[in-house]
Write an enzyme that holds these catalytic residues in place. Sequence first.
Site, PDB file in Angstrom:
ATOM      1  N   ARG A 199       1.376  10.647  12.888  1.00  0.00           N
ATOM      2  CA  ARG A 199       2.453  10.053  12.103  1.00  0.00           C
ATOM      3  C   ARG A 199       3.311   9.145  12.972  1.00  0.00           C
ATOM      4  NH1 ARG A 199       5.076  11.972   7.928  1.00  0.00           N
ATOM      5  NH2 ARG A 199       6.030   9.912   8.045  1.00  0.00           N
ATOM      6  N   LYS A 256       0.819  -1.215   0.000  1.00  0.00           N
ATOM      7  CA  LYS A 256       0.000   0.000   0.000  1.00  0.00           C
ATOM      8  C   LYS A 256       0.857   1.270   0.000  1.00  0.00           C
ATOM      9  CE  LYS A 256      -0.858   0.302   5.014  1.00  0.00           C
ATOM     10  NZ  LYS A 256      -0.185   1.579   5.257  1.00  0.00           N
ATOM     11  N   ASP A 257       2.150   1.145   0.328  1.00  0.00           N
ATOM     12  CA  ASP A 257       3.043   2.306   0.316  1.00  0.00           C
ATOM     13  C   ASP A 257       3.693   2.537  -1.039  1.00  0.00           C
ATOM     14  OD1 ASP A 257       2.568   2.800   3.000  1.00  0.00           O
ATOM     15  OD2 ASP A 257       4.297   1.634   3.682  1.00  0.00           O
ATOM     16  N   ARG A 268       2.706   5.255  17.252  1.00  0.00           N
ATOM     17  CA  ARG A 268       1.285   5.619  17.314  1.00  0.00           C
ATOM     18  C   ARG A 268       0.633   5.058  18.579  1.00  0.00           C
ATOM     19  NH1 ARG A 268      -0.686   5.262  10.961  1.00  0.00           N
ATOM     20  NH2 ARG A 268       1.397   5.503  10.088  1.00  0.00           N
ATOM     21  N   ARG A 284      -7.437   8.550   3.495  1.00  0.00           N
ATOM     22  CA  ARG A 284      -8.553   7.605   3.339  1.00  0.00           C
ATOM     23  C   ARG A 284      -9.197   7.318   4.691  1.00  0.00           C
ATOM     24  NH1 ARG A 284      -8.811   2.339   4.597  1.00  0.00           N
ATOM     25  NH2 ARG A 284      -6.579   2.389   5.050  1.00  0.00           N
ATOM     26  N   ARG A 285      -8.386   6.974   5.681  1.00  0.00           N
ATOM     27  CA  ARG A 285      -8.936   6.686   7.004  1.00  0.00           C
ATOM     28  C   ARG A 285      -9.598   7.915   7.605  1.00  0.00           C
ATOM     29  NH1 ARG A 285      -3.533   3.364   8.618  1.00  0.00           N
ATOM     30  NH2 ARG A 285      -4.182   1.297   7.891  1.00  0.00           N
ATOM     31  N   CYS A 332      -0.937   9.799  -2.035  1.00  0.00           N
ATOM     32  CA  CYS A 332      -1.296  10.107  -0.640  1.00  0.00           C
ATOM     33  C   CYS A 332      -2.232  11.308  -0.541  1.00  0.00           C
ATOM     34  CB  CYS A 332      -0.029  10.366   0.183  1.00  0.00           C
ATOM     35  SG  CYS A 332       0.757   8.851   0.752  1.00  0.00           S
TER      36      CYS A 332
END
Length: 308
Positions: A150, A84-85, A156, A132-133, A243
Amino acid sequence: MQTILKIGTRGSPLALAQAHETQARLMAAHDLPAAAFEVVVISTSGDRIQDRPLSEAGGKGLFTKEIEEALLAGAIDIAVHSSKDMPTQLPEGLELSAFLPREDARDAFVGKAAKTIADLPEGAKVGSSSLRRQALIRRMRPDLDVVMFRGNVQTRLRKLEEGVAAGTILAYAGLKRLGLEHVATDLMPLDIFPPAPGQGAIGIETRIGDREVEKMLVAIHDVPTGQALACERAFLAALDGSCRTPIAGYAVIEAGMLSFSGLIISPDGTQSHTVELRGPAQDASRIGDEAARSVRVSAGEKFFDGWL
């Protein structure tokens, strides 16, 4: 024993777990000892920039640029990434040539003040660095205060303990690979909280034409995951996804057929458009591209104005 393969990776605990999973699969497939491999840690711009969203700093490529430079220079033989990155456009001379079997693609909510997003008190802070989140949280609970979060998984979780936010969203696959699935207080249903294209899949990048490396990777490549990712990445590419664009997409392969569902959503979560397509798995890229064109037509070009 002489090193046969140098594996390039970021230095976060999750990135290292993914690199070592790749190493373990190669060891088992080719009956090689650990000494045949060297895991090379490479610091990326995305790891170093922590004071602002990636969308402002340059996008997904910040997590891959330095690793890809090392791959092109021959300092490493393969690069292991969270799919996904990965940007949809790779540097000339490089390709994604293998994918490991996909983990659970769902997002996980990790809550301190409540176990679910629905149970959070009005105005509670929820941390996420993913557009997105953020958009999906705002669609579910427009009253919440979504703040930028971040850092790697451990960072996190520490911020959560420090009270920076009442909850956060993390990829469940990452938590599982770190042995931290127990911290998830709720799993987000795929139809309500669809994942990022590529979420849960480990991708392996190589130099085009490196036949010896390609032969080694064939043994660990998961064909259904590769087909699903071809569809999802085609969807993302056709929408010029980065992004800076809240886009979700997820493909499932069953009995040679691919089922894809995609979503585009405005950053504030107030507008969204979905698409669902099904077809032969060998047509994965075409299905993803067709899905993107369909959702772009239904949304209209003005939908993207000001936020693409």
